[in-house]
Design a protein around this motif. Structure first.
Motif, short mmCIF file in Angstrom:
data_model
loop_
_atom_site.label_atom_id
_atom_site.label_comp_id
_atom_site.label_asym_id
_atom_site.label_seq_id
_atom_site.Cartn_x
_atom_site.Cartn_y
_atom_site.Cartn_z
N LEU A 8 0.87 -1.13 -0.02
CA LEU A 8 0.11 -0.04 0.03
C LEU A 8 0.94 1.11 0.08
O LEU A 8 0.28 2.42 -0.10
N PHE A 9 2.15 1.06 0.26
CA PHE A 9 3.02 2.35 0.19
C PHE A 9 4.33 2.03 -0.61
O PHE A 9 5.46 1.94 -0.31
N PRO A 10 3.90 2.14 -2.04
CA PRO A 10 5.09 1.74 -2.79
C PRO A 10 6.23 2.96 -2.73
O PRO A 10 7.44 2.48 -2.89
N GLU A 11 6.18 4.14 -2.11
CA GLU A 11 7.12 5.02 -2.00
C GLU A 11 8.21 4.62 -1.13
O GLU A 11 9.14 5.20 -1.08
N MET A 12 7.84 3.76 -0.11
CA MET A 12 8.82 3.58 0.90
C MET A 12 10.03 2.66 0.24
O MET A 12 10.84 2.29 0.99
N PHE A 13 9.72 2.08 -0.92
CA PHE A 13 10.68 1.17 -1.54
C PHE A 13 11.91 1.92 -2.14
O PHE A 13 12.71 1.30 -2.64
N THR A 14 11.94 3.11 -2.19
CA THR A 14 12.96 3.61 -2.70
C THR A 14 14.34 3.46 -2.25
O THR A 14 15.17 3.32 -3.15
N PRO A 15 14.71 3.15 -1.10
CA PRO A 15 15.95 2.60 -0.55
C PRO A 15 16.37 1.45 -1.45
O PRO A 15 17.72 1.29 -1.45
N ASP A 39 -4.14 -0.48 -7.19
CA ASP A 39 -4.22 -0.65 -8.52
C ASP A 39 -5.26 -1.99 -9.04
O ASP A 39 -5.62 -2.10 -10.01
N TYR A 40 -5.44 -2.84 -8.08
CA TYR A 40 -5.90 -3.93 -8.22
C TYR A 40 -7.48 -3.92 -7.54
O TYR A 40 -8.11 -4.91 -7.19
N THR A 41 -8.01 -2.91 -6.90
CA THR A 41 -9.21 -2.70 -6.15
C THR A 41 -10.47 -2.63 -7.38
O THR A 41 -11.54 -3.17 -6.64
N GLY A 42 -10.22 -2.21 -8.48
CA GLY A 42 -11.15 -2.14 -9.51
C GLY A 42 -12.19 -1.02 -9.04
O GLY A 42 -12.22 -0.39 -7.85
N PRO A 43 -13.23 -0.72 -9.94
CA PRO A 43 -13.86 0.54 -9.72
C PRO A 43 -14.98 0.25 -8.82
O PRO A 43 -15.57 1.07 -8.07
N LYS A 44 -15.41 -1.17 -8.58
CA LYS A 44 -16.62 -1.53 -7.91
C LYS A 44 -16.36 -1.19 -6.20
O LYS A 44 -17.06 -0.23 -5.81
N HIS A 45 -15.57 -2.09 -5.72
CA HIS A 45 -15.37 -1.80 -4.31
C HIS A 45 -14.27 -0.68 -3.88
O HIS A 45 -14.61 0.13 -2.92
N GLY A 46 -13.22 -0.60 -4.27
CA GLY A 46 -12.39 0.41 -4.30
C GLY A 46 -11.55 0.47 -2.99
O GLY A 46 -10.74 1.07 -2.73
N LEU A 47 -11.87 -0.53 -1.99
CA LEU A 47 -11.18 -0.62 -0.64
C LEU A 47 -10.24 -1.63 -0.80
O LEU A 47 -10.37 -2.86 -1.25
N PHE A 67 -5.72 -11.21 -4.40
CA PHE A 67 -5.88 -12.54 -5.25
C PHE A 67 -5.69 -11.99 -6.87
O PHE A 67 -5.21 -12.63 -7.47
N GLU A 68 -6.31 -10.96 -6.91
CA GLU A 68 -6.31 -10.30 -8.20
C GLU A 68 -4.70 -10.09 -8.67
O GLU A 68 -4.40 -10.32 -9.80
N ALA A 69 -4.01 -9.54 -7.68
CA ALA A 69 -2.64 -8.88 -8.00
C ALA A 69 -1.83 -10.27 -8.04
O ALA A 69 -1.00 -10.34 -8.91
N VAL A 70 -1.95 -11.09 -7.56
CA VAL A 70 -0.89 -12.42 -7.53
C VAL A 70 -1.28 -13.02 -8.82
O VAL A 70 -0.33 -13.51 -9.54
N ALA A 71 -2.47 -13.17 -9.13
CA ALA A 71 -2.85 -13.69 -10.52
C ALA A 71 -2.26 -13.02 -11.68
O ALA A 71 -1.63 -13.52 -12.58
N ASP A 72 -2.26 -11.74 -11.56
CA ASP A 72 -1.70 -10.80 -12.64
C ASP A 72 -0.31 -10.97 -12.86
O ASP A 72 0.41 -10.86 -13.93
N LEU A 73 0.33 -10.99 -11.69
CA LEU A 73 1.77 -10.81 -11.43
C LEU A 73 2.69 -12.24 -11.71
O LEU A 73 3.78 -12.07 -12.02
N ARG A 74 1.90 -13.32 -11.35
CA ARG A 74 2.47 -14.63 -11.33
C ARG A 74 3.06 -15.22 -12.81
O ARG A 74 2.14 -15.02 -13.72
#
Ligand code: 21W
Length: 440
Positions: A8-15, A39-47, A67-74
């Motif tokens: 949830l915090f991609p900016e933390m990974f700059t190091p 990026d994987y919440t979709g328009p419906k729930h969003g949370l 689940f969406e994210a892992v399916a997409d990235l695997r």
């Protein structure tokens, strides 16, 4: 290798883009993909998070976006999917080694109170914690783990770095590193140990090994159980132990009176030959300073006296000198106070009284804490064991500490006092005597 990080915090990974990991990306040893779970919440729930079922403070990360994210990235069914969690298995170098063999790692960084359990059940190959301390989320742990994995990838370390790795060889495995110095030879009045300036490589190796052993013994004694130790290592560790004991020595007392019987009446128990011998041998094994038999009855005292005479001075002493050495630590006294006085006379200090009991007692002391305390102490200690059904409440109340009962798998505790002594001495003093593999 490909590493995906879901957070949830991609900016933390700059190091992570710097240093060795950054270079591995540049050299195409590593594909690093940091992805926002949003990026994987979709328009419906969003949370990404929601309230806990069953009640409780805080929010939990929802399963659908993950689940969406892992399916997409695997990219492969063999990808390792790693959840960061304070409730995970402890991450260590062996885990890093194992993960470094994988083609793809997908880290799911827990945040808030954690992640819906179904993500772990259905997707995770591993759940890791990086240690027993509380962080605000799994981002730092994911970076820590990724860093330790990437530096193991072939070619990730420069020439200098990997040769340094090799010189810190097999024989140092399982030990803490020795101290290191660079110029100047004297800084602010502090000297570099002269042996390091002398250029005698054999002497330097010996010094470094000794420093490693002393440090490990001091700071991480549990590591010594798994380290490969030579005879001379064991000798050095015995010296460390002896130096420490010289300060706060430990005695043991076996009390025959006052103790309880089965009906909770205060009685005087009879001495037993097995207790005398086996406890004396345990005391000798763990380096205790002495063993008091507390027995006030005149007839019993005489009996012990003649028994001891046989082993300490008579035929037994010549027949079995090792037994003689163990039994030479025994002394006889009529009360615990007499034992305390004898220690005070010998050391100039009143001993700290540590009682043991098979009955749970308010304010009981754990073994790890007691072990540390005795190890660091400058004053003498007297460990007190009761025969029969145990030490009286009055005696326990007099003690500075009462150790927890030695529990087995449940509260069934029918250990003999001899067994309890051996177990407790091992918990308090047993270390470095076991080595998995002796190298010589
Ligand atoms: C800290 C999450 C405390 C949740 C019942 C169930 C990942 C971590 C973390 C964090 C709680 C790691 C609860 C070492 C860490 C991490 C955040 C409390 C309450 N009750 N390694 N859950 N230390 N920490 N949970 O903190 O996510 S790996």
């Amino acid at each position: 290798m490909r590493i995906d990080i879901l957070t949830l915090f991609p900016e933390m990974f700059t190091p992570l883009q710097h240093s060795i990991v950054g270079r591995a990306v540049k050299n195409e040893l590593l594909q690093l993909n940091i992805k926002n779970i949003r990026d994987y919440t979709g328009p419906k729930h969003g949370l990404t998070d929601d309230k806990l079922y069953g009640g409780g403070a805080g929010m939990v990360m929802k399963p659908e976006p993950l689940f969406e994210a892992v399916a997409d990235l695997r990219r492969s069914p063999k990808a390792r999917v790693i959840i960061t969690s304070p409730a995970g298995r402890l991450f260590d170098q062996q885990a890093a080694q194992e993960l470094s063999q994988a083609e793809q790692l997908i880290f799911i960084c827990g945040h808030y109170e954690g992640i819906d359990q179904r993500v772990e059940d259905a997707l995770a190959t591993d759940v890791f914690s990086i240690g027993d301390f509380v962080l605000t989320g799994g981002e730092l742990p994911a970076m820590v783990m990724a860093d330790s994995v990437v530096r193991l990838l072939p070619g990730a370390l420069g020439h200098d770095e990997s040769s340094q790795e090799e010189s810190f060889g097999e024989d140092m495995k399982g030990l803490l590193e020795y101290p290191q110095y660079t110029r100047p030879p004297v800084f602010d009045g502090r000297e570099v140990p002269p042996v390091l300036l002398g250029g005698n490589h054999e002497e330097i190796s010996r010094w470094r090994r000794e420093q490693s052993l002393r440090r490990t013994w001091e700071r991480r004694p549990e590591l010594l159980r798994e380290a490969a130790l030579t005879q001379s290592d064991l000798q050095l560790l015995a010296d460390c132990q002896a130096e420490r004991r010289g300060r706060g020595q430990v005695w043991l007392a076996l009390v025959h009176y006052p103790v309880y019987n089965k009906k909770h009446e205060v009685i005087n128990t009879s001495i037993t030959n097995l207790d005398i011998h086996d406890i004396a041998r345990a005391c000798a094994t763990f380096g205790l300073a002495g063993y008091f038999l507390v027995q006030p009855a005149a007839g019993q005292q005489e009996l012990i006296g003649s028994l001891l005479k046989h082993w300490q001075y008579g035929f037994g002493a010549r027949y079995n000198p090792d037994r003689h050495e163990a039994l030479s630590k025994i002394s006889l006294c009529a009360s615990l106070a007499e034992a305390q006085a004898a220690i005070e006379q010998q050391t100039g200090q009143k001993p700290q009284l540590v009682a043991t009991s098979a009955r749970p007692t308010p304010g009981m002391q754990g073994y790890a804490e007691m072990r540390r305390q005795i190890a660091e102490a400058d004053e003498p200690y007297l460990l007190v064991f009761g025969t029969g059904w145990g030490l009286t409440d009055e005696l326990l109340a007099e003690a500075d500490w009462v150790l927890r009962p030695v529990y087995g798998v449940d509260d069934y505790n029918h250990l003999s006092v001899r067994s309890a002594v051996s177990i407790i001495l091992d918990r308090l003093f047993g270390e470095a005597r076991e080595s998995k593999a002796s190298r010589d």
